[in-house]
Design an enzyme around this catalytic site. Structure first.
Site, short mmCIF file in Angstrom:
data_model
loop_
_atom_site.label_atom_id
_atom_site.label_comp_id
_atom_site.label_asym_id
_atom_site.label_seq_id
_atom_site.Cartn_x
_atom_site.Cartn_y
_atom_site.Cartn_z
N HIS A 1 -12.20 -7.25 -83.38
CA HIS A 1 -12.72 -8.42 -84.07
C HIS A 1 -12.68 -8.34 -85.59
CE1 HIS A 1 -14.01 -9.32 -80.02
NE2 HIS A 1 -14.16 -10.56 -80.41
N GLY B 1 -9.05 -24.20 -81.29
CA GLY B 1 -7.73 -24.01 -80.70
C GLY B 1 -7.55 -24.86 -79.45
N ASP B 2 -6.75 -24.34 -78.51
CA ASP B 2 -6.42 -25.18 -77.35
C ASP B 2 -7.64 -25.52 -76.49
OD1 ASP B 2 -6.58 -22.59 -76.42
OD2 ASP B 2 -4.85 -22.76 -75.08
N ARG C 1 -18.33 -20.65 -76.90
CA ARG C 1 -17.44 -21.00 -75.79
C ARG C 1 -18.38 -21.57 -74.73
NH1 ARG C 1 -12.60 -18.69 -77.24
NH2 ARG C 1 -12.64 -16.66 -78.27
N GLN D 1 -10.18 -8.55 -87.07
CA GLN D 1 -9.14 -9.53 -87.38
C GLN D 1 -9.68 -10.95 -87.52
OE1 GLN D 1 -5.54 -8.48 -84.60
NE2 GLN D 1 -7.37 -7.51 -83.82
N GLY E 1 6.88 -2.64 -90.33
CA GLY E 1 7.98 -1.75 -89.96
C GLY E 1 7.75 -1.04 -88.65
N VAL F 1 -13.90 -31.72 -95.16
CA VAL F 1 -14.30 -32.89 -94.37
C VAL F 1 -15.55 -33.53 -94.98
CG1 VAL F 1 -15.28 -33.59 -92.14
CG2 VAL F 1 -13.26 -32.11 -92.20
N VAL F 2 -16.55 -32.69 -95.26
CA VAL F 2 -17.84 -33.23 -95.74
C VAL F 2 -17.65 -33.93 -97.09
CG1 VAL F 2 -20.16 -32.59 -96.55
CG2 VAL F 2 -19.24 -31.58 -94.45
O1 F6P Z 1 -9.79 -16.39 -81.35
C1 F6P Z 1 -8.82 -16.07 -80.39
C2 F6P Z 1 -9.07 -14.71 -79.89
O2 F6P Z 1 -9.17 -13.93 -81.01
C3 F6P Z 1 -8.09 -14.09 -78.92
O3 F6P Z 1 -6.95 -13.54 -79.47
C4 F6P Z 1 -8.97 -13.06 -78.29
O4 F6P Z 1 -8.50 -12.65 -77.06
C5 F6P Z 1 -10.25 -13.78 -78.15
O5 F6P Z 1 -10.30 -14.69 -79.22
C6 F6P Z 1 -11.48 -12.93 -78.14
O6 F6P Z 1 -12.56 -13.77 -77.96
P1 F6P Z 1 -14.06 -13.29 -77.90
O7 F6P Z 1 -14.49 -13.06 -79.31
O8 F6P Z 1 -14.78 -14.42 -77.29
O9 F6P Z 1 -14.09 -12.05 -77.10
#
Ligand code: F6P
Length: 324
Positions: free
Chosen positions: A254, A103-104, A73, A256, A187, A24-25
C-alpha cells in the site's frame, strides 16, 4: 439547471483525488451550484453521511494523498435495498447531479444507481491501476509508478551489493499497467502481468543465460494479480528450476497508494474536476470524463469499465530486447 451536486470517492483511494475534489468544489461554487460531500462513497449514501461543502473545506488539500471525503468498498450497495436507500437519501438532499471518483467498481456502482434514480452522474477516473477503457490517464497512476521506481532503485542498490535476485511485487489485481511501466523504467529483467501467461521455464532459462554472462543483480517485477501467483510463489517456483541466485522477495503493497501526488496528477485531477462540473452543467450524464491525447474526452460508463486485457504487446516484447 444544476443547483446542487454531490461528490464522492469509492474503492481504493488514489493520490490526486483531493486535487479533483478541490477542482469540483471550486468550479461548482463559482457557478453558484451548491456542493454536498458524501463520505465513504456508496456506504455514505446509504448512511446519509452527506454534508454541505464550502470553498474553505478544500483549502490546503491539493498536495495531499488519500481523500478528505474518505472512501469504502461497499457490500451493501451491491444489494437492491442498499441502492434504494441511497437514492432516497440523495433525493431528500435535492441532489441533481453527482460526481463519482474511482475505478471500474465505482462506475459499475454508478450504473446500478441509475436503475433507482435518474440523477445524472459524471465519473472521474481515479485508480492507481490505470485500468479503465477510454482514457489514457487515471488519477494516481503517475504518483504510484514514481513511488515504485523510487523503491526499486533503492532495492537495486542492495541487490547489486550482494549480487542478488529480487522479485518485487507491485499492485495490480487485474491489470499489469503499473508493472509494465515501472519494469521498463527500472531496467527489470522481466515483467510478469495478469494479462499474459507466465512461463516459469522461460523465466528460469532467462536467468540461467544472465548467470552465464555474469550479470550480478537482477530485478523481476511481478504484478500482484499475475496468474502464476504472487511474487513469493513465483520466486519459489523459479528457484526450483534455477537456484544459483541468492533470492529475495519484496512486496511494495500500500505504499503505492499513498504520498503527495505528482505535478501531473495534481494538474490533470484539477482539470478533470473542472471538466466534470462543466459536463453536468451541459447535460452530460453517466459518462466518465477522462483524457485522450492530453484532452478531456467522454466515455459512457458501460464502455469505461471494459478495460480487461488491453496491454500493448509491443511493450511486452520491448522488455525482452532491452533486458538482453
Ligand atoms: O486501488 C486498486 C488496488 O490498489 C489494486 O491494485 C489492489 O489489488 C487493491 O487496490 C487493494 O485493495 P485494498 O486496499 O482494498 O486491499
Amino acid at each position: 439547471m444544476m443547483k446542487r451536486i454531490g461528490i464522492y470517492c469509492s474503492g481504493g483511494d488514489a493520490p490526486g483525488m483531493n486535487a479533483a475534489i478541490r477542482g469540483v468544489v471550486r468550479t461548482a461554487l463559482y457557478h453558484h451550484i451548491e456542493v454536498y460531500g458524501i463520505r465513504y462513497g456508496y456506504n455514505g449514501m446509504i448512511d446519509n453521511d452527506i454534508f454541505k461543502m464550502d470553498a474553505h473545506m478544500v483549502s490546503g488539500i491539493i498536495h495531499r494523498g488519500g481523500t478528505i471525503l474518505k472512501s469504502s468498498r461497499s457490500d451493501r450497495f451491491l444489494t437492491e435495498p442498499g441502492r434504494r436507500t441511497a437514492a432516497i437519501n440523495l433525493k431528500a438532499h435535492q441532489i441533481d447531479g453527482l460526481v463519482a471518483l474511482g475505478g471500474d467498481g465505482t462506475f459499475k456502482g454508478a450504473l446500478a444507481l441509475k436503475e433507482q434514480s435518474s440523477i445524472p452522474i459524471i465519473g472521474i477516473p481515479a485508480t492507481i491501476d490505470g485500468d479503465l477503457f477510454g482514457t489514457d490517464y487515471t488519477i494516481g497512476y503517475d504518483t504510484a509508478i514514481n513511488t515504485v521506481i523510487d523503491a526499486v532503485d533503492k532495492i537495486r542498490d542492495t541487490a547489486d551489493a550482494l549480487d542478488r535476485l529480487f522479485f518485487i511485487e507491485v499492485m495490480g489485481r487485474d491489470a499489469g499497467l503499473i508493472a509494465l511501466r515501472t519494469g521498463i523504467a527500472t531496467g527489470a529483467e522481466a515483467i510478469l502481468v495478469p494479462e499474459t501467461k507466465t512461463d516459469i521455464h522461460a523465466l528460469a532459462a532467462l536467468l540461467r543465460r544472465g548467470w552465464k554472462r555474469e550479470k550480478s543483480s537482477k530485478i523481476i517485477i511481478v504484478a500482484e494479480g499475475d496468474e502464476a501467483g504472487g511474487a513469493f510463489q513465483i520466486a519459489a517456483q523459479v528457484k526450483k528450476e534455477f537456484d544459483r541466485y541468492d533470492t529475495r522477495v519484496t512486496v511494495l503493497g500500500h505504499i503505492q497508494r499513498g504520498g503527495n501526488p505528482t505535478c501531473m496528477d495534481r494538474y490533470n485531477a484539477s482539470e478533470l474536476g473542472f471538466a466534470a462540473v462543466n459536463a453536468l452543467m451541459t447535460g452530460r450524464k453517466w459518462e466518465m470524463s477522462g483524457m485522450v491525447n492530453g484532452s478531456v474526452s467522454f466515455t459512457p460508463f458501460e464502455k469505461a469499465v471494459k478495460y480487461k486485457g488491453l496491454l500493448d504487446q509491443s511493450v511486452l516484447d520491448m522488455i525482452h530486447i532491452l533486458s538482453s
